[in-house]
Design a protein around this motif. Structure first.
Motif, short mmCIF file in Angstrom:
data_model
loop_
_atom_site.label_atom_id
_atom_site.label_comp_id
_atom_site.label_asym_id
_atom_site.label_seq_id
_atom_site.Cartn_x
_atom_site.Cartn_y
_atom_site.Cartn_z
N LEU A 1 0.83 -1.20 0.00
CA LEU A 1 0.00 0.00 0.00
C LEU A 1 0.87 1.25 0.00
N ARG A 2 1.90 1.25 0.82
CA ARG A 2 2.82 2.39 0.88
C ARG A 2 3.48 2.61 -0.48
N ASP A 3 3.90 1.53 -1.11
CA ASP A 3 4.56 1.65 -2.42
C ASP A 3 3.60 2.20 -3.47
N ARG A 4 2.34 1.73 -3.45
CA ARG A 4 1.36 2.25 -4.41
C ARG A 4 1.10 3.74 -4.18
N ALA A 5 1.02 4.14 -2.92
CA ALA A 5 0.78 5.55 -2.60
C ALA A 5 1.96 6.40 -3.06
N GLU A 6 3.17 5.92 -2.80
CA GLU A 6 4.35 6.66 -3.25
C GLU A 6 4.38 6.77 -4.77
N GLY A 7 3.99 5.71 -5.46
CA GLY A 7 3.94 5.75 -6.92
C GLY A 7 2.90 6.73 -7.42
N ALA A 8 1.75 6.80 -6.76
CA ALA A 8 0.70 7.73 -7.16
C ALA A 8 1.16 9.17 -6.95
N VAL A 9 1.82 9.43 -5.83
CA VAL A 9 2.31 10.78 -5.55
C VAL A 9 3.35 11.17 -6.58
N GLN A 10 4.26 10.25 -6.88
CA GLN A 10 5.29 10.54 -7.89
C GLN A 10 4.66 10.77 -9.25
N GLY A 11 3.63 10.01 -9.58
CA GLY A 11 2.93 10.22 -10.85
C GLY A 11 2.31 11.60 -10.94
N LEU A 12 1.72 12.06 -9.86
CA LEU A 12 1.14 13.40 -9.84
C LEU A 12 2.20 14.46 -9.96
N LYS A 13 3.32 14.27 -9.25
CA LYS A 13 4.43 15.23 -9.35
C LYS A 13 4.93 15.32 -10.79
N ASP A 14 5.10 14.15 -11.41
CA ASP A 14 5.57 14.13 -12.79
C ASP A 14 4.58 14.82 -13.72
N LYS A 15 3.31 14.61 -13.49
CA LYS A 15 2.26 15.20 -14.33
C LYS A 15 2.28 16.72 -14.24
N PHE A 16 2.44 17.25 -13.04
CA PHE A 16 2.37 18.69 -12.85
C PHE A 16 3.71 19.38 -13.12
N ASN A 17 4.79 18.66 -13.20
CA ASN A 17 6.09 19.25 -13.46
C ASN A 17 6.44 19.29 -14.95
#
Length: 68
Positions: free
Chosen positions: A51-67
């Motif tokens: 669960l932690r890994d999926r959450a970290e991946g989702a956060v990173q995906g959002l960061k990548d999307k907005f950057n």
């Protein structure tokens, strides 16, 4: 999840399985129950790490999307 965490969780589950079977073979219900508890704890830890890994991946995906 790091490889080390995954290995620890799987080892805890395997030890729990062995304890459960040994407890059942020897008629030691406390050992069998302890083995089942170890298995459940290992599974819960593994699920938490996943669960932690999926959450970290989702956060990173959002960061990548907005950057972009």
């Amino acid at each position: 999840m790091s490889v080390f965490d995954k290995a620890k969780d799987k080892a805890e589950q395997a030890i729990g399985t062995a304890k459960e079977k040994l407890g059942e073979k020897t008629g030691n219900q406390d050992m069998a129950n302890s083995g089942r508890a170890d298995q459940t704890e290992g599974e819960a830890k593994e699920a938490g790490h996943d669960l932690r890994d999926r959450a970290e991946g989702a956060v990173q995906g959002l960061k990548d999307k907005f950057n972009k």
